[in-house]
Scaffold this motif. Sequence first.
Motif, PDB file in Angstrom:
ATOM      1  N   SER A   1      89.694   4.855  42.448  1.00 29.33           N
ATOM      2  CA  SER A   1      88.375   3.166  42.206  1.00 29.33           C
ATOM      3  C   SER A   1      89.361   1.975  41.949  1.00 29.33           C
ATOM      4  N   THR A   2      88.755   0.902  43.203  1.00 31.08           N
ATOM      5  CA  THR A   2      89.736  -0.268  42.644  1.00 31.08           C
ATOM      6  C   THR A   2      88.009  -0.951  42.585  1.00 31.08           C
ATOM      7  N   ASN A   3      88.156  -2.197  42.803  1.00 22.81           N
ATOM      8  CA  ASN A   3      87.348  -3.559  42.783  1.00 22.81           C
ATOM      9  C   ASN A   3      85.487  -3.388  43.602  1.00 22.81           C
ATOM     10  N   GLY A   4      84.968  -2.327  43.303  1.00 21.04           N
ATOM     11  CA  GLY A   4      83.325  -2.235  44.543  1.00 21.04           C
ATOM     12  C   GLY A   4      84.055  -0.944  45.451  1.00 21.04           C
ATOM     13  N   LEU A   5      85.589  -0.557  45.440  1.00 22.46           N
ATOM     14  CA  LEU A   5      85.802   0.741  46.328  1.00 22.46           C
ATOM     15  C   LEU A   5      86.454   1.414  46.149  1.00 22.46           C
ATOM     16  N   ASN A   6      85.859   3.300  46.933  1.00 25.03           N
ATOM     17  CA  ASN A   6      86.526   3.950  46.550  1.00 25.03           C
ATOM     18  C   ASN A   6      87.056   4.284  47.339  1.00 25.03           C
ATOM     19  N   THR A   7      88.700   5.056  47.317  1.00 23.13           N
ATOM     20  CA  THR A   7      88.774   6.221  48.339  1.00 23.13           C
ATOM     21  C   THR A   7      88.908   7.253  47.796  1.00 23.13           C
ATOM     22  N   GLU A   8      88.517   8.485  48.156  1.00 27.60           N
ATOM     23  CA  GLU A   8      88.830   9.740  48.068  1.00 27.60           C
ATOM     24  C   GLU A   8      89.740  10.668  49.321  1.00 27.60           C
ATOM     25  N   VAL A   9      90.229  11.232  48.704  1.00 24.16           N
ATOM     26  CA  VAL A   9      91.364  12.025  49.829  1.00 24.16           C
ATOM     27  C   VAL A   9      92.057  13.446  48.897  1.00 24.16           C
ATOM     28  N   PHE A  10      92.396  14.366  49.948  1.00 19.37           N
ATOM     29  CA  PHE A  10      92.739  15.698  49.546  1.00 19.37           C
ATOM     30  C   PHE A  10      94.504  15.409  49.563  1.00 19.37           C
ATOM     31  N   GLY A  11      94.739  14.715  50.182  1.00 21.58           N
ATOM     32  CA  GLY A  11      96.557  14.808  50.197  1.00 21.58           C
ATOM     33  C   GLY A  11      96.752  14.172  51.527  1.00 21.58           C
ATOM     34  N   THR A  12      97.781  12.710  51.346  1.00 20.47           N
ATOM     35  CA  THR A  12      98.280  11.927  52.317  1.00 20.47           C
ATOM     36  C   THR A  12      97.926  10.856  51.833  1.00 20.47           C
ATOM     37  N   LYS A  13      98.784   9.838  52.780  1.00 21.57           N
ATOM     38  CA  LYS A  13      99.897   8.536  52.611  1.00 21.57           C
ATOM     39  C   LYS A  13      98.623   7.010  52.354  1.00 21.57           C
ATOM     40  N   PHE A  14      98.589   6.389  51.767  1.00 19.23           N
ATOM     41  CA  PHE A  14      97.801   4.957  52.130  1.00 19.23           C
ATOM     42  C   PHE A  14      97.911   4.012  51.410  1.00 19.23           C
ATOM     43  N   ASN A  15      97.282   2.869  51.585  1.00 23.37           N
ATOM     44  CA  ASN A  15      97.710   1.388  50.228  1.00 23.37           C
ATOM     45  C   ASN A  15      96.156   1.041  50.432  1.00 23.37           C
ATOM     46  N   VAL A  16      96.114   0.505  49.049  1.00 21.73           N
ATOM     47  CA  VAL A  16      94.879  -0.038  48.371  1.00 21.73           C
ATOM     48  C   VAL A  16      95.262  -1.325  48.230  1.00 21.73           C
ATOM     49  N   SER A  17      94.682  -2.540  48.070  1.00 20.05           N
ATOM     50  CA  SER A  17      94.722  -3.841  47.816  1.00 20.05           C
ATOM     51  C   SER A  17      93.600  -4.625  47.531  1.00 20.05           C
ATOM     52  N   SER A  18      93.299  -4.450  46.498  1.00 20.15           N
ATOM     53  CA  SER A  18      92.108  -5.204  45.916  1.00 20.15           C
ATOM     54  C   SER A  18      92.369  -6.580  44.746  1.00 20.15           C
ATOM     55  N   TYR A  19      93.230  -7.128  44.689  1.00 22.58           N
ATOM     56  CA  TYR A  19      93.626  -8.464  43.678  1.00 22.58           C
ATOM     57  C   TYR A  19      92.344  -9.069  43.581  1.00 22.58           C
ATOM     58  N   PRO A  20      91.665  -9.615  42.219  1.00 17.98           N
ATOM     59  CA  PRO A  20      90.655 -10.039  41.593  1.00 17.98           C
ATOM     60  C   PRO A  20      90.333 -11.685  42.792  1.00 17.98           C
ATOM     61  N   ASN A  21      91.648 -12.428  42.632  1.00 17.30           N
ATOM     62  CA  ASN A  21      91.398 -13.568  43.353  1.00 17.30           C
ATOM     63  C   ASN A  21      91.750 -13.211  44.816  1.00 17.30           C
ATOM     64  N   ASP A  22      91.272 -12.043  45.759  1.00 20.74           N
ATOM     65  CA  ASP A  22      91.208 -12.125  46.619  1.00 20.74           C
ATOM     66  C   ASP A  22      89.418 -11.803  47.151  1.00 20.74           C
ATOM     67  N   THR A  23      89.313 -12.597  48.560  1.00 21.83           N
ATOM     68  CA  THR A  23      87.986 -12.101  48.785  1.00 21.83           C
ATOM     69  C   THR A  23      87.392 -10.609  49.341  1.00 21.83           C
ATOM     70  N   PHE A  24      88.394 -10.173  49.480  1.00 21.22           N
ATOM     71  CA  PHE A  24      88.056  -8.296  49.721  1.00 21.22           C
ATOM     72  C   PHE A  24      89.277  -7.735  49.327  1.00 21.22           C
ATOM     73  N   SER A  25      88.804  -6.118  49.567  1.00 18.67           N
ATOM     74  CA  SER A  25      89.337  -5.435  49.060  1.00 18.67           C
ATOM     75  C   SER A  25      89.345  -4.452  50.453  1.00 18.67           C
ATOM     76  N   GLU A  26      90.479  -3.635  50.832  1.00 18.04           N
ATOM     77  CA  GLU A  26      91.199  -3.401  51.877  1.00 18.04           C
ATOM     78  C   GLU A  26      91.392  -1.525  51.051  1.00 18.04           C
ATOM     79  N   VAL A  27      91.582  -0.824  52.607  1.00 15.81           N
ATOM     80  CA  VAL A  27      92.300   0.761  52.567  1.00 15.81           C
ATOM     81  C   VAL A  27      92.777   0.955  53.717  1.00 15.81           C
ATOM     82  N   VAL A  28      94.320   0.622  53.727  1.00 14.56           N
ATOM     83  CA  VAL A  28      94.908   1.384  54.913  1.00 14.56           C
ATOM     84  C   VAL A  28      95.787   2.756  55.245  1.00 14.56           C
TER      85      VAL A  28
END
Length: 389
Positions: free
Chosen positions: A237-264
């Motif tokens: 869970s991050t700023n306004g965005l949730n990512t659900e996984v069972f087993g995987t590799k991914f990057n989450v970026s959600s800094y307070p001073n950024d205008t976006f949240s992203e999951v790659v």
Amino acid sequence: MKKNTDLDINQILKYLNDEMTKSELIEFENLLKYQKNLDLFKKYSVANHYVQLSKHDFDEQKALSSFKKHTQSTKSSKNTRKNRIQSYLKYAAIFVGLLLSSVYFLNNNLFSPDKNITEITLQQGDGNFETIKDDVPFKEIKNKNGAVVGIQENNKLVYKNENNTNPDEKLVINTLHVPYGKKFQLVLSDGTKVHVNAGSTLKFPERFIPGKVRRVELSGEGYFEVTRNEKDPFIVSTNGLNTEVFGTKFNVSSYPNDTFSEVVLIEGSVGVFKEDDRFSKDNGLKLQPNQKANLTKESKNLSMSTVKTDQYIAWVDGVLLFKNESFENIMKKLERFYDKKITINYQKIKTEKFTGRFDVENIEDVLTTFSSNTPFKFKVKKSEIIINP
């Protein structure tokens, strides 16, 4: 017939645009083993990053002209650069074999943060507070009762993986804070690996409870390798965005001073959603590898696109990799990486877009590189950098 060992400028352009096939990349790497080719590559790729308004708008003739102009000026100023820190490049050193190969140019001048930088901290759920010095080879992390909950080895903390069979056990939430200028690796009690980037905070259970969702909270950026468990899903869970996984590799970026949240997504599959406790096909987006989910914080719009993942996770290996990225966003990343406050007093340059790679350069070298294409002045103070026209 004598084998041609010369590197062609068009090959460099093709490499920087990520347009090489597997066989071309192998040939390119072999050519870079020759010092003359390595020097040529550095002159163009490091000392003269090009500006792109977009990949499709990239003017190859203009880039070639700029390159020739730079190589001519480099010859006359060669002696003045002898004392400059030696730079080395990596070809997007990506985690766990995500690309076919990597190119390394190593030297002995490794980047070391300011000695006065704020330390990494760990706030345990029982109120116990730890300062984590990332140069300590071995340290036991204990709770208030003196029980060992994890082992620190330099810049990695591994929590004890104990068989927890009590579903009624109360969660004990720990909070790891990584300041600007540092990054840290955490191994959770279920074996999940998390690389926590500079300026980030991660809240996580000391031990997960069997039969319940494994949930962590992130502010900032983290690269996750989640241990597979079909019975107990893993949710970030991050700023306004949730990512659900069972087993995987991914990057989450959600800094307070950024205008976006992203999951790659790098490997596996994940469900990305804004609200609710769990993902469903009706409340979010399901990603496949090489896809990115982006949430615009102001509009709350959630979108999905296909991306090349290297630029999103290069930070794990200490590489600053920018591809067609705005100067303003790049400066935010430099702030976190070098722990320097950057003030931009030059509005026009904020939207200019750059592509480039940096590894062990100091921040003065990085800014000098950018200013060689789009002129600007900068003043470096102890903890602040001011950019002017």
